[in-house]
Design an enzyme around this catalytic site. Structure first.
Site, mmCIF file in Angstrom:
data_model
loop_
_atom_site.group_PDB
_atom_site.id
_atom_site.type_symbol
_atom_site.label_atom_id
_atom_site.label_comp_id
_atom_site.label_asym_id
_atom_site.label_seq_id
_atom_site.Cartn_x
_atom_site.Cartn_y
_atom_site.Cartn_z
ATOM 1 N N LEU A 13 -22.077 11.726 -6.372
ATOM 2 C CA LEU A 13 -21.337 10.464 -6.492
ATOM 3 C C LEU A 13 -21.202 9.766 -5.139
ATOM 4 C CD1 LEU A 13 -19.405 8.594 -8.230
ATOM 5 C CD2 LEU A 13 -17.546 10.008 -7.346
ATOM 6 N N ASP A 61 -4.072 -0.809 -9.829
ATOM 7 C CA ASP A 61 -2.856 -1.621 -9.678
ATOM 8 C C ASP A 61 -1.707 -1.042 -10.506
ATOM 9 O OD1 ASP A 61 -1.333 -3.672 -8.723
ATOM 10 O OD2 ASP A 61 -2.186 -5.221 -10.022
ATOM 11 N N HIS A 106 2.950 5.036 -4.838
ATOM 12 C CA HIS A 106 1.662 5.172 -4.152
ATOM 13 C C HIS A 106 1.243 6.638 -4.081
ATOM 14 C CE1 HIS A 106 1.686 0.983 -3.365
ATOM 15 N NE2 HIS A 106 2.641 1.010 -2.449
HETATM 16 C C1 IPE Z 1 -5.071 -5.665 -5.622
HETATM 17 O O1 IPE Z 1 -3.788 -5.433 -6.066
HETATM 18 C C2 IPE Z 1 -5.362 -4.826 -4.412
HETATM 19 C C3 IPE Z 1 -5.453 -3.390 -4.618
HETATM 20 C C4 IPE Z 1 -5.387 -2.766 -5.765
HETATM 21 C C5 IPE Z 1 -5.647 -2.614 -3.408
HETATM 22 P P1 IPE Z 1 -2.562 -6.383 -5.658
HETATM 23 O O2 IPE Z 1 -1.375 -5.833 -6.350
HETATM 24 O O3 IPE Z 1 -2.501 -6.494 -4.181
HETATM 25 O O4 IPE Z 1 -3.014 -7.782 -6.263
HETATM 26 P P2 IPE Z 1 -2.186 -9.070 -6.669
HETATM 27 O O5 IPE Z 1 -1.392 -9.480 -5.463
HETATM 28 O O6 IPE Z 1 -1.281 -8.682 -7.800
HETATM 29 O O7 IPE Z 1 -3.204 -10.075 -7.095
HETATM 30 C C1 IPE Z 2 -1.511 -0.964 -6.301
HETATM 31 O O1 IPE Z 2 -0.193 -0.945 -6.696
HETATM 32 C C2 IPE Z 2 -1.716 -0.352 -4.948
HETATM 33 C C3 IPE Z 2 -2.023 -1.306 -3.883
HETATM 34 C C4 IPE Z 2 -2.122 -2.592 -3.994
HETATM 35 C C5 IPE Z 2 -2.219 -0.750 -2.562
HETATM 36 P P1 IPE Z 2 0.837 -2.090 -6.291
HETATM 37 O O2 IPE Z 2 1.559 -1.646 -5.062
HETATM 38 O O3 IPE Z 2 0.179 -3.393 -6.206
HETATM 39 O O4 IPE Z 2 1.825 -2.026 -7.530
HETATM 40 P P2 IPE Z 2 2.516 -3.248 -8.276
HETATM 41 O O5 IPE Z 2 1.455 -4.237 -8.611
HETATM 42 O O6 IPE Z 2 3.533 -3.802 -7.331
HETATM 43 O O7 IPE Z 2 3.134 -2.621 -9.487
HETATM 44 MG MG MG Z 3 -0.137 -4.911 -7.539
#
Ligand code: IPE
Ligand code: IPE
Ligand code: MG
Length: 244
Positions: free
Chosen positions: A135, A24, A41
């Protein structure tokens, strides 16, 4: 300390078998760098590569990475399309290397909604990696812990009706083996980056006794050292599984 030095400190007897990561913070990384979310990303993919390599070096058996949740469809169409394409394109780029490193690659998640995004060649290459015994890399794609349970309930009820299984025989092990992660060990350790401390519908059944490790580091900045540090910290935890 260099991560190779840190790996030497791992007690092989206490190595977690399965680590799962909620990757995240890509969006916030992009904000901090005054760039578009999609670039966060893109940078996140580099971190995946780094951590998979490190997991191989550390001799980990199972690594599950949360790439796209069943709730991530709530994001803009542009971000969703970019993310799905990025995940496939990155795999196409890396897949030969992964296979050469004896990595066994599997997607876990719901196939619904994804037909168009999956690249057939990637899927068949993944399948051809299933004899690899290094792995096991699970890519959680259109994954939701509740969806996984619903899918399992549906399959189980079909199997009860057809007489394949008996209702009375349902136990923990049987339920586990109806999940996308059938026959895999539960995650010993779940890592979440970016400072959020929640499960976000990840491995709902499997995490019943997992240890959690949180860091404020945003996913694109997550380092090999920090990953090994999480394993070292895990080894200091006292797991009781309900006993005293
Ligand atoms: C969780 O992250 C999903 C992934 C890392 C793929 P999100 O950014 O979507 O989660 P919330 O919305 O903050 O809980
Ligand atoms: C995690 O990063 C990747 C996915 C959920 C696919 P985010 O896109 O959730 O990044 P934040 O949480 O907005 O910083
Ligand atoms: Mg996120």
């Amino acid at each position: 300390m260099d991560y190779k030095q840190l790996i030497k400190q791992i007690d092989k007897k206490q190595m977690p078998k399965h680590i799962a990561i909620i990757m995240d913070g890509n969006g916030r990384w992009a904000d901090e760098h005054n760039t578009k979310r999609v670039n966060g990303h893109k940078e996140g993919v580099k971190a995946v590569r780094r951590i998979v390599e490190t997991a191989v070096e550390a001799g980990l058996e199972y690594l599950t990475v949360y790439a796209f949740s069943t709730e991530n469809w709530r994001r803009s169409k542009q971000e969703v399309n970019y993310l799905l394409k990025l995940i496939m394109d990155s795999l196409i780029k890396e897949i030969d290397d992964l296979k050469a490193n004896n990595v066994n690659i599997k997607f876990i998640g719901s196939k619904e909604e994804l037909e168009k995004s999956y690249n057939k060649k990637v899927l068949s290459t993944c399948r051809s990696s299933w004899d690899n015994d290094g792995l096991h890399l699970n890519i959680a794609m259109n994954y939701g812990g509740r969806r996984e349970l619903i899918d399992a309930f549906k399959k189980m009820s079909d199997d009860i009706i057809s007489g394949k299984i008996k209702k009375e025989r349902i136990n923990d092990e049987m339920v586990s083996n109806y999940l996308y992660t059938a026959y895999m060990p539960d995650p010993d350790l779940i890592i979440r980056t970016s400072g959020e401390e929640r499960l976000s519908n990840f491995l709902v059944w499997q995490s019943a006794y997992s240890e959690f490790w949180f860091t404020k580091t945003l996913w694109p900045d997550f380092s090999r050292e920090e990953f090994i540090q999480a394993i070292l910290d895990f080894q200091d935890r006292k797991r009781r599984f309900g006993s005293r």
